[in-house]
Design a protein around this motif. Structure first.
Motif, mmCIF file in Angstrom:
data_model
loop_
_atom_site.group_PDB
_atom_site.id
_atom_site.type_symbol
_atom_site.label_atom_id
_atom_site.label_comp_id
_atom_site.label_asym_id
_atom_site.label_seq_id
_atom_site.Cartn_x
_atom_site.Cartn_y
_atom_site.Cartn_z
ATOM 1 N N LEU A 131 -2.639 12.978 -11.601
ATOM 2 C CA LEU A 131 -1.594 12.941 -10.575
ATOM 3 C C LEU A 131 -0.565 14.042 -10.820
ATOM 4 O O LEU A 131 -0.299 14.407 -11.969
ATOM 5 N N PRO A 132 0.034 14.563 -9.757
ATOM 6 C CA PRO A 132 1.056 15.609 -9.932
ATOM 7 C C PRO A 132 2.342 15.036 -10.522
ATOM 8 O O PRO A 132 2.617 13.844 -10.418
ATOM 9 N N ASP A 133 3.110 15.927 -11.140
ATOM 10 C CA ASP A 133 4.397 15.521 -11.703
ATOM 11 C C ASP A 133 5.390 15.265 -10.568
ATOM 12 O O ASP A 133 5.520 16.070 -9.637
ATOM 13 N N ILE A 134 6.101 14.152 -10.663
ATOM 14 C CA ILE A 134 7.045 13.786 -9.600
ATOM 15 C C ILE A 134 8.126 14.840 -9.444
ATOM 16 O O ILE A 134 8.564 15.153 -8.333
ATOM 17 N N TYR B 227 -0.340 5.419 -7.840
ATOM 18 C CA TYR B 227 0.086 5.553 -9.233
ATOM 19 C C TYR B 227 -0.333 4.336 -10.068
ATOM 20 O O TYR B 227 -0.569 4.463 -11.271
ATOM 21 N N THR B 228 -0.420 3.165 -9.446
ATOM 22 C CA THR B 228 -0.885 1.986 -10.187
ATOM 23 C C THR B 228 -2.365 2.105 -10.514
ATOM 24 O O THR B 228 -2.810 1.793 -11.634
ATOM 25 N N ALA B 229 -3.157 2.584 -9.536
ATOM 26 C CA ALA B 229 -4.591 2.751 -9.776
ATOM 27 C C ALA B 229 -4.856 3.867 -10.771
ATOM 28 O O ALA B 229 -5.864 3.830 -11.503
ATOM 29 N N ALA B 230 -3.952 4.860 -10.835
ATOM 30 C CA ALA B 230 -4.153 5.978 -11.753
ATOM 31 C C ALA B 230 -4.051 5.539 -13.209
ATOM 32 O O ALA B 230 -4.596 6.202 -14.101
ATOM 33 N N LYS B 231 -3.344 4.430 -13.461
ATOM 34 C CA LYS B 231 -3.214 3.950 -14.840
ATOM 35 C C LYS B 231 -4.545 3.435 -15.386
ATOM 36 O O LYS B 231 -4.751 3.407 -16.600
ATOM 37 N N ILE C 10 8.144 2.614 4.447
ATOM 38 C CA ILE C 10 7.524 1.505 3.704
ATOM 39 C C ILE C 10 6.058 1.804 3.436
ATOM 40 O O ILE C 10 5.542 1.582 2.320
ATOM 41 N N LEU C 11 5.348 2.333 4.450
ATOM 42 C CA LEU C 11 3.923 2.640 4.290
ATOM 43 C C LEU C 11 3.710 3.713 3.225
ATOM 44 O O LEU C 11 2.804 3.604 2.377
ATOM 45 N N VAL C 12 4.548 4.750 3.244
ATOM 46 C CA VAL C 12 4.423 5.819 2.253
ATOM 47 C C VAL C 12 4.704 5.289 0.852
ATOM 48 O O VAL C 12 4.003 5.626 -0.117
ATOM 49 N N MET C 13 5.733 4.463 0.717
ATOM 50 C CA MET C 13 6.063 3.898 -0.594
ATOM 51 C C MET C 13 4.913 3.036 -1.124
ATOM 52 O O MET C 13 4.577 3.100 -2.319
ATOM 53 N N LEU C 14 4.293 2.240 -0.258
ATOM 54 C CA LEU C 14 3.167 1.416 -0.681
ATOM 55 C C LEU C 14 1.975 2.267 -1.102
ATOM 56 O O LEU C 14 1.304 1.971 -2.098
ATOM 57 N N MET C 15 1.715 3.360 -0.361
ATOM 58 C CA MET C 15 0.606 4.241 -0.713
ATOM 59 C C MET C 15 0.851 4.915 -2.062
ATOM 60 O O MET C 15 -0.058 5.029 -2.897
ATOM 61 N N VAL C 16 2.083 5.366 -2.295
ATOM 62 C CA VAL C 16 2.402 5.991 -3.589
ATOM 63 C C VAL C 16 2.283 4.982 -4.717
ATOM 64 O O VAL C 16 1.753 5.278 -5.803
#
Length: 220
Positions: free
Chosen positions: A100-103, A90-94, A80-86
């Motif tokens: 950001l690297p390609d998924i 990615y939201t802030a990157a917009k 859950i913590l990792v998912m929230l960090m990702v």
């Protein structure tokens, strides 16, 4: 060519034993441990990686043993913590210029699996060689070591025992490399003193035990 008496020969052997290395090895400790990345980690050649691994195992031990965390609960919370960090990244990157690297490029390299399979195959091959009994002394020592570990394991939890082994692997090889000459000298001196004590015990105790005469069989 000089001729040595038995006492002089023993003193010469003891002197050679005092100057020998642990386990009778001739290579350096780094080469004896494989000479690869594992040896670098155990001997703290890469201090940041060695410290990170030791700190990681310490945190795992603290979570499970001290805080009594459940394994499944911990895995779920970490996920859950990792998912929230990702998601936050990615939201802030917009709204920023973050690159950001390609998924699809975030994958595990196949070389890691090949290295793991190769090491597992070597371990299985070594296990089969020891279990075959070709070297009976080595077979007996491994059986004795496993039995001692099983006895010790009855008095400690599996996690505490694993953590203790990790701490030993992460500290003892590096400390031994740092004080190799002193440790080898003390161990060799201990072996010399142990041999003298055994000889003294054999001469003063075992050889003085009365033994009955063997009766000869009557010939018909």
């Amino acid at each position: 060519m000089p001729i040595y008496t038995s006492s002089e020969a023993e003193e010469s052997n003891d002197h050679n034993g005092l100057s020998g290395k642990l386990f009778g090895r001739e290579r350096s400790l780094h080469s004896a441990l494989g000479g690869g990345q594992v040896a670098d980690i155990l001997l703290w050649r890469n201090k940041s990686l060695s410290a990170a691994i030791l700190l990681g195992f310490t945190m795992i031990w603290f979570l499970f043993e001290v805080l009594e965390y459940n394994f499944v609960t911990l895995v779920c919370h970490i996920t859950i913590l990792v998912m929230l960090m990702v998601y936050i990244t990615y939201t802030a990157a917009k709204f920023t210029d973050w690159d950001l690297p390609d998924i699809h490029e975030i994958t595990i390299q196949e070389s890691a699996f090949r290295w793991t399979y190769r090491k597992l195959n070597l371990v299985l091959l070594r296990f089969y060689e020891i279990s075959s009994g070709e070297n009976f002394l080595e077979f007996f020592l491994v059986i004795g070591a496993l039995w001692m570990i099983s006895v010790i394991g009855n008095h400690f939890s599996s996690l505490n025992l694993l953590f203790f082994c990790v701490i030993c692997l992460g500290t003892l090889p590096a400390l031994y490399e740092e004080y190799e000459k002193e440790v080898d000298h003390l161990i060799s001196k201990g072996r010399k003193d142990a041999r003298k004590m055994l000889k003294k015990f054999d001469a003063e105790v075992l050889k003085k035990i009365p033994r009955g005469r063997v009766k000869e069989k009557k010939r018909r």
